[in-house]
Design a protein around this motif. Structure first.
Motif, PDB file in Angstrom:
ATOM      1  N   ALA A  98       3.380  -6.505   8.300  1.00 22.96           N
ATOM      2  CA  ALA A  98       2.898  -5.369   7.518  1.00 22.96           C
ATOM      3  C   ALA A  98       1.483  -4.993   7.952  1.00 22.96           C
ATOM      4  O   ALA A  98       0.836  -5.743   8.691  1.00 22.96           O
ATOM      5  CB  ALA A  98       2.915  -5.717   6.044  1.00 22.96           C
ATOM      6  N   ASP A  99       1.029  -3.820   7.499  1.00 29.48           N
ATOM      7  CA  ASP A  99      -0.333  -3.361   7.771  1.00 29.48           C
ATOM      8  C   ASP A  99      -0.578  -3.217   9.283  1.00 29.48           C
ATOM      9  O   ASP A  99      -1.555  -3.742   9.818  1.00 29.48           O
ATOM     10  CB  ASP A  99      -1.322  -4.370   7.126  1.00 29.48           C
ATOM     11  CG  ASP A  99      -2.741  -3.815   7.034  1.00 29.48           C
ATOM     12  OD1 ASP A  99      -2.900  -2.577   7.090  1.00 29.48           O
ATOM     13  OD2 ASP A  99      -3.670  -4.630   6.913  1.00 29.48           O
TER      14      ASP A  99
ATOM     15  N   LEU B  13      -1.401  -1.378  12.757  1.00 35.91           N
ATOM     16  CA  LEU B  13      -2.140  -0.254  13.340  1.00 35.91           C
ATOM     17  C   LEU B  13      -1.260   0.512  14.331  1.00 35.91           C
ATOM     18  O   LEU B  13      -0.450  -0.093  15.035  1.00 35.91           O
ATOM     19  CB  LEU B  13      -3.371  -0.783  14.091  1.00 35.91           C
ATOM     20  CG  LEU B  13      -4.604  -1.092  13.240  1.00 35.91           C
ATOM     21  CD1 LEU B  13      -5.569  -1.952  14.069  1.00 35.91           C
ATOM     22  CD2 LEU B  13      -5.283   0.202  12.791  1.00 35.91           C
TER      23      LEU B  13
ATOM     24  N   ALA C 115       7.108   2.483   4.751  1.00 34.63           N
ATOM     25  CA  ALA C 115       5.950   2.674   3.862  1.00 34.63           C
ATOM     26  C   ALA C 115       6.464   2.741   2.433  1.00 34.63           C
ATOM     27  O   ALA C 115       7.494   3.357   2.167  1.00 34.63           O
ATOM     28  CB  ALA C 115       5.205   3.950   4.201  1.00 34.63           C
TER      29      ALA C 115
ATOM     30  N   ASP D 202       6.691  -5.346   2.316  1.00 36.47           N
ATOM     31  CA  ASP D 202       7.563  -5.614   3.464  1.00 36.47           C
ATOM     32  C   ASP D 202       8.933  -6.187   3.122  1.00 36.47           C
ATOM     33  O   ASP D 202       9.651  -6.617   4.002  1.00 36.47           O
ATOM     34  CB  ASP D 202       6.840  -6.537   4.445  1.00 36.47           C
ATOM     35  CG  ASP D 202       6.550  -7.908   3.851  1.00 36.47           C
ATOM     36  OD1 ASP D 202       6.813  -8.103   2.649  1.00 36.47           O
ATOM     37  OD2 ASP D 202       6.063  -8.772   4.601  1.00 36.47           O
TER      38      ASP D 202
ATOM     39  N   THR E 184       5.619  -2.452   8.835  1.00 35.99           N
ATOM     40  CA  THR E 184       5.111  -1.585   7.775  1.00 35.99           C
ATOM     41  C   THR E 184       3.787  -0.996   8.245  1.00 35.99           C
ATOM     42  O   THR E 184       2.974  -1.703   8.854  1.00 35.99           O
ATOM     43  CB  THR E 184       4.875  -2.402   6.482  1.00 35.99           C
ATOM     44  OG1 THR E 184       6.085  -3.074   6.148  1.00 35.99           O
ATOM     45  CG2 THR E 184       4.478  -1.489   5.330  1.00 35.99           C
TER      46      THR E 184
ATOM     47  N   LYS F  75       0.035   0.871   8.718  1.00 33.32           N
ATOM     48  CA  LYS F  75      -1.344   0.499   8.377  1.00 33.32           C
ATOM     49  C   LYS F  75      -1.674   0.861   6.930  1.00 33.32           C
ATOM     50  O   LYS F  75      -1.337   1.951   6.463  1.00 33.32           O
ATOM     51  CB  LYS F  75      -2.287   1.256   9.337  1.00 33.32           C
ATOM     52  CG  LYS F  75      -3.754   1.041   9.093  1.00 33.32           C
ATOM     53  CD  LYS F  75      -4.166  -0.358   9.505  1.00 33.32           C
ATOM     54  CE  LYS F  75      -5.525  -0.720   8.909  1.00 33.32           C
ATOM     55  NZ  LYS F  75      -5.666  -2.175   8.732  1.00 33.32           N
ATOM     56  N   GLY F  76      -2.290  -0.077   6.217  1.00 31.30           N
ATOM     57  CA  GLY F  76      -2.714   0.201   4.841  1.00 31.30           C
ATOM     58  C   GLY F  76      -1.673  -0.189   3.807  1.00 31.30           C
ATOM     59  O   GLY F  76      -1.921  -0.114   2.612  1.00 31.30           O
ATOM     60  N   ASP F  77      -0.501  -0.611   4.259  1.00 29.05           N
ATOM     61  CA  ASP F  77       0.592  -0.906   3.331  1.00 29.05           C
ATOM     62  C   ASP F  77       1.066  -2.341   3.552  1.00 29.05           C
ATOM     63  O   ASP F  77       1.386  -2.723   4.676  1.00 29.05           O
ATOM     64  CB  ASP F  77       1.747   0.073   3.580  1.00 29.05           C
ATOM     65  CG  ASP F  77       2.648   0.207   2.376  1.00 29.05           C
ATOM     66  OD1 ASP F  77       2.819  -0.801   1.659  1.00 29.05           O
ATOM     67  OD2 ASP F  77       3.182   1.313   2.158  1.00 29.05           O
ATOM     68  N   LEU F  78       1.067  -3.129   2.454  1.00 27.93           N
ATOM     69  CA  LEU F  78       1.429  -4.553   2.599  1.00 27.93           C
ATOM     70  C   LEU F  78       2.863  -4.852   2.170  1.00 27.93           C
ATOM     71  O   LEU F  78       3.298  -5.990   2.155  1.00 27.93           O
ATOM     72  CB  LEU F  78       0.468  -5.402   1.751  1.00 27.93           C
ATOM     73  CG  LEU F  78      -0.958  -5.497   2.297  1.00 27.93           C
ATOM     74  CD1 LEU F  78      -1.878  -6.158   1.276  1.00 27.93           C
ATOM     75  CD2 LEU F  78      -0.986  -6.274   3.610  1.00 27.93           C
TER      76      LEU F  78
ATOM     77  N   THR G 116       0.252   5.893   2.086  1.00 24.26           N
ATOM     78  CA  THR G 116       0.340   5.372   3.458  1.00 24.26           C
ATOM     79  C   THR G 116       1.379   6.120   4.295  1.00 24.26           C
ATOM     80  O   THR G 116       1.459   5.929   5.502  1.00 24.26           O
ATOM     81  CB  THR G 116       0.668   3.864   3.470  1.00 24.26           C
ATOM     82  OG1 THR G 116       1.862   3.651   2.720  1.00 24.26           O
ATOM     83  CG2 THR G 116      -0.462   3.056   2.869  1.00 24.26           C
TER      84      THR G 116
END
Lengths: 212, 480
Positions: A125-126, A128, A148, A103, A96, A98-101, A153
C-alpha cells in the motif's frame, strides 16, 4: 484416464490433504504435471471464481482453495514442470496508490489472480507513481492493478497513469482499477482500461483484458 | 429452531422493561378490585356454579364478584411455564421466562396472492401452502392456520384448518375455533395424531387460542372451551379483547386493568376446574379503537410491551403478537412495522409471539411478508445473543502474532470462526454492480422468489396414512 473431476471437486472443497494425495496418484498414473495443473487445478479455480462472484462461496473458503492449489504446485508439480509448461496467464503489478493504506480488497485480488495463473507482484500500500513505473519496467508487466478506498486518493490513479505514459510504458501495460469509490465512469475518465467492482470480476476482467 | 432469549442470563443478552414492578403491582391490585367490586358477567352455568361453590358472589343471574383470595390461590397451582412438543412428541417450545418463540396468526379473510399480486379471498390451498412455508422456515417455531378458507363449508371451516395444519407441519400448532364443538373436534384430531388422550396431555403439541368478548363479559363459547380444555390439560390462552374507548376506558392503564381482570377471572376458573391446568396470559394490552378509521391497529406502539412485563411480574407465560402491520401491501410500512414489533417482543421477552406475516390489521396475509419476517427474526436471533468476551474470543495471541502489518483474511483463526457471524439470506449486501447483475430486485421480489423456491423444494414429513385418514374422518363427521 485421470479423474480430473475429482481433483476439481476436491479443490472447490478446499481440502488440501486430499488434493495433494489425488495429485500424487495422478502423477503416479503417468499424467503430466502440466495436464494436472491445467485440466484440474486451473479448471477448479475458474469455478471457484464464478462461485465467488455469484456469492455462493465465502472469501475465506476461496482463499482455502487457493492455498490448497498453491500447496500442490509447490510440493508436487513445480519440480516436474518445464519452464515453458507454465506460461503465466500474464504478469501483474498490483498496489494501493500513494496516500492510501487500505489493502484488504487489493490483497484479495492479488491472491485470486495468483490462483488464476497470473504471475503477481504485490507491491503493498501507499505506493508512489515512480515505484509502479520502476516495477513495470523491471518485471516487464502486462497489467497494472491499482486500488484506492478514499475519494481523496483516487486522483493518484490518474497521476500514476500519467507517470506510466511519460515513461513510455502505457502501450505495454493494461491498467485496471478498483476500490469502493471507484467506478466504470471514473476508469474511462482517467484513461484506465478497465474497472472491477469485486475480486471475482477482477479475475474475469484480467483474463479478458489479456486477450485484447 | 429459533430460541430468541431476552436476558436469560443476567446482562448476557439485551432486554427491556416498560412497567416497573411497582406499576405492575398497582395494576394487579386494580384488577383484583374490579373482580371483587365491579364483577364480571359469565354466560355459562358451569362457570357460575364452580365460582359460587368456591366463594364468589353471584347476583343478577350471572354477575360474579370474585374474592382476591381465589386469584391468589389460582397462582399457587397454575404452571409457570408451558412446554409444547412437536407433532412427534419431542419438546419444542418452553414458553415462560424470557424465551421468545414466533408463529403465524389465524383466520385472515384475504390473501395477497404472491403469484399474481391479486388481493382475493383466501382458500384452503392457501393454508396448505402457508403451513408448508411455516414448516420450512427456520425461525418460525409454531403455526396457526393463517387463513379462513372461503371454499369449504363455512360452519366447519375450523376443522379443515386443523386438518391442514396437522398434515403440513411437524411444528406445534395453535388452533382457534368458532364454536365449542370445533374445539372438541380439534382436540379429537390432535389426540388421534398424538396416539391417545393421555399421550396428548403428557406431550401436548397443540394449544388453543380463545377469544373472549371483553374483560368483563365472558361469552358462553369461550367459557365452554376454557373449562373443557382445562379439564383435558391442554394449554390455552384466554384473551379478552377490551377495546380502549369502546369496551374499556381509552387510557392504556384502564384498558389493561379491564382486560387483565378478565384474564384473572379465566385463570381462577381454569384452576377451579382442574388444579395445574396450563394457562397462558395475553402479551399485549391497552388495545384501542383508532378513532379516525374504526380499525383496531395491530402494530400500535402503545399496546406493546407492558402486558409482557405484567406477565413477567406475575411469573406467567405470555402469548403476544408481532410481525404484523396495518399496511395493505408488502411495502415499506409492512417491513417497518413487522421489524419494530418483532424487535420489541424479542427485547421484552414475549413467549409465544403470533401474527407474524399479517397485513391489513389482521385481515390479510402474505407469504412473502412471512418470509421477510423470517429474515428479520434471523437478524434478531443474532442480535439477541450476548457478546462473548473471553480470553479465547479476544484472541490476543493472534492479534500479536499478525501484528500491525499482517492480515487476518487467510488466517486459521478467521477460517475457524468466520461462519459463526451472521449472514443475511434475503437482505442485500452486495455492491451496486453485483446487485444490478442479479436483476436489481427489491426485497419484495426476492421474498416472492424465495416463497416459490421453498414451495417447490420443501417436503413435509407426512402423517402416517391411517392417522391422516382418521383425522379426515372428523372433518367428514364433525361433532354437532
Amino acid at each position: 484416464m485421470a479423474d480430473f473431476q475429482n481433483i476439481i471437486d476436491t479443490l472447490i472443497e478446499g481440502d488440501q490433504e486430499k488434493l495433494l494425495s489425488l495429485a500424487q496418484s495422478a502423477l503416479d498414473e503417468g499424467i503430466s504435471a502440466k495436464e494436472i495443473l491445467e485440466k484440474g487445478l486451473m479448471a477448479g479455480m475458474d469455478i471457484v471464481g464464478e462461485k465467488m462472484e455469484a456469492e455462493d462461496m465465502f472469501i475465506p473458503e476461496v482463499l482455502m482453495c487457493a492455498r490448497a492449489m498453491t500447496a500442490v504446485i509447490n510440493n508436487l508439480l513445480k519440480p516436474l514442470l518445464a519452464a515453458g509448461d507454465v506460461s503465466a496467464a500474464g504478469k501483474v503489478i498490483i498496489g494501493t496508490v500513494k496516500g492510501d493504506l487500505h489493502d484488504i480488497g487489493k490483497n484479495l485480488v492479488a491472491m485470486m489472480l495468483e490462483s488464476a495463473g497470473f504471475e503477481v507482484y504485490n507491491l503493498g500500500a501507499d505506493i508512489l507513481p515512480d515505484k509502479y513505473v520502476e516495477e513495470i519496467k523491471d518485471k516487464n508487466a502486462d497489467i497494472l492493478c491499482m486500488s484506492a478506498l478514499l475519494t481523496t486518493t483516487m486522483p493518484m490513479m490518474k497521476v500514476t497513469i500519467d507517470a506510466v505514459s511519460e515513461a513510455g510504458l502505457r502501450d505495454q501495460v493494461k491498467v485496471m482499477i478498483g476500490g469502493a469509490p471507484v467506478s466504470q465512469d471514473f476508469a474511462e475518465q482517467i484513461g484506465a482500461d478497465g474497472y472491477a467492482s469485486d475480486a471475482g470480476s477482477a479475475i474475469r476482467l484480467a483474463k479478458e483484458i489479456m486477450k485484447r | 429452531m429459533t430460541k430468541i432469549c431476552s436476558n436469560q442470563y443476567a446482562m448476557n443478552s439485551p432486554h427491556a422493561q416498560k412497567l416497573s414492578d411497582d406499576q405492575s403491582q398497582k395494576l394487579y391490585w386494580a384488577c383484583l378490585e374490579i373482580l371483587e367490586h365491579t364483577g364480571v358477567r359469565m354466560y355459562e352455568q358451569e362457570a357460575l356454579d364452580l365460582l359460587k361453590k368456591a366463594g364468589a358472589v353471584v347476583t343478577d343471574g350471572n354477575r360474579v364478584r370474585i374474592p382476591s383470595g381465589l386469584v391468589e390461590k389460582a397462582f399457587s397451582t397454575v404452571p409457570k411455564s408451558v412446554t409444547l412438543c412437536d407433532r412427534n412428541g419431542n419438546p419444542a417450545i418452553r414458553a415462560g421466562g424470557y424465551r421468545s418463540y414466533f408463529g403465524t396468526g389465524s383466520d385472515c379473510l384475504h390473501i395477497l396472492d404472491h403469484r399474481t399480486g391479486e388481493y382475493r379471498d383466501s382458500v384452503l390451498q392457501d393454508i396448505v401452502e402457508g403451513i408448508t412455508l411455516c414448516d420450512a422456515l427456520e425461525h418460525i417455531d409454531f403455526a396457526m392456520c393463517m387463513f379462513l378458507p372461503s371454499d369449504v363449508q363455512q360452519d366447519i371451516a375450523d376443522r379443515y384448518q386443523m386438518e391442514a395444519m396437522l398434515n403440513n407441519t411437524t411444528k406445534p400448532v395453535i388452533f382457534v375455533t368458532t364454536e365449542f364443538s370445533g374445539a372438541v373436534d380439534a382436540v379429537k384430531m390432535a389426540e388421534i395424531v398424538a396416539g391417545g388422550e393421555r399421550e396428548l396431555k403428557q406431550n401436548p403439541f397443540t394449544a388453543c387460542y380463545i377469544n373472549v368478548t371483553t374483560g368483563l363479559r365472558h361469552n358462553k363459547e369461550a367459557l365452554q372451551k376454557l373449562l373443557y380444555l382445562s379439564d383435558k390439560g391442554i394449554p390455552l390462552t384466554y384473551i379478552p379483547s377490551a377495546q380502549g374507548g369502546v369496551t374499556a376506558p381509552v387510557t392504556v392503564a384502564a384498558t389493561m386493568a379491564v382486560n387483565n381482570a378478565g384474564v384473572l377471572a379465566g385463570l381462577v376458573l381454569s384452576q377451579l376446574k382442574r388444579e395445574g391446568a396450563p394457562y397462558i396470559f395475553p402479551g399485549w394490552g391497552g388495545n384501542m379503537l383508532d378513532m379516525k378509521t374504526t380499525v383496531q391497529p395491530y402494530c400500535d406502539p402503545e399496546k406493546r410491551a407492558q402486558a409482557i412485563d405484567f406477565a413477567h411480574y406475575l411469573g406467567m407465560p405470555s402469548f403476544s403478537l408481532a410481525g404484523c402491520s396495518e399496511s395493505k401491501l408488502v411495502d415499506q410500512q409492512a417491513a417497518a412495522e413487522a421489524a419494530l414489533s418483532l424487535f420489541t417482543d424479542a427485547l421484552f421477552g414475549g413467549n409465544l409471539v403470533h401474527d407474524v406475516g399479517y397485513l391489513e390489521s389482521g385481515l390479510c396475509g402474505s407469504l412473502p411478508q412471512l418470509v421477510i419476517c423470517d429474515e428479520i427474526l434471523s437478524w434478531l436471533e443474532a442480535f439477541m445473543k450476548g457478546v462473548d468476551v473471553s480470553d479465547e474470543s479476544l484472541a490476543l495471541d493472534i492479534i500479536d502474532e499478525v501484528g500491525p502489518d499482517g492480515q487476518h483474511i487467510n488466517s486459521d483463526h478467521t477460517l475457524k470462526n468466520y461462519k459463526k457471524r451472521w449472514y443475511p439470506q434475503l437482505f442485500e449486501r452486495a455492491s451496486y454492480n453485483v446487485w444490478q447483475r442479479k436483476g436489481s430486485k427489491d426485497l419484495g421480489q426476492r421474498a416472492t422468489e424465495h416463497v416459490d423456491t421453498i414451495l417447490a423444494e420443501h417436503k413435509v414429513e407426512p402423517l402416517p396414512k391411517d392417522v391422516a385418514n382418521a383425522v379426515h374422518a372428523i372433518v367428514e363427521k364433525p361433532t354437532a
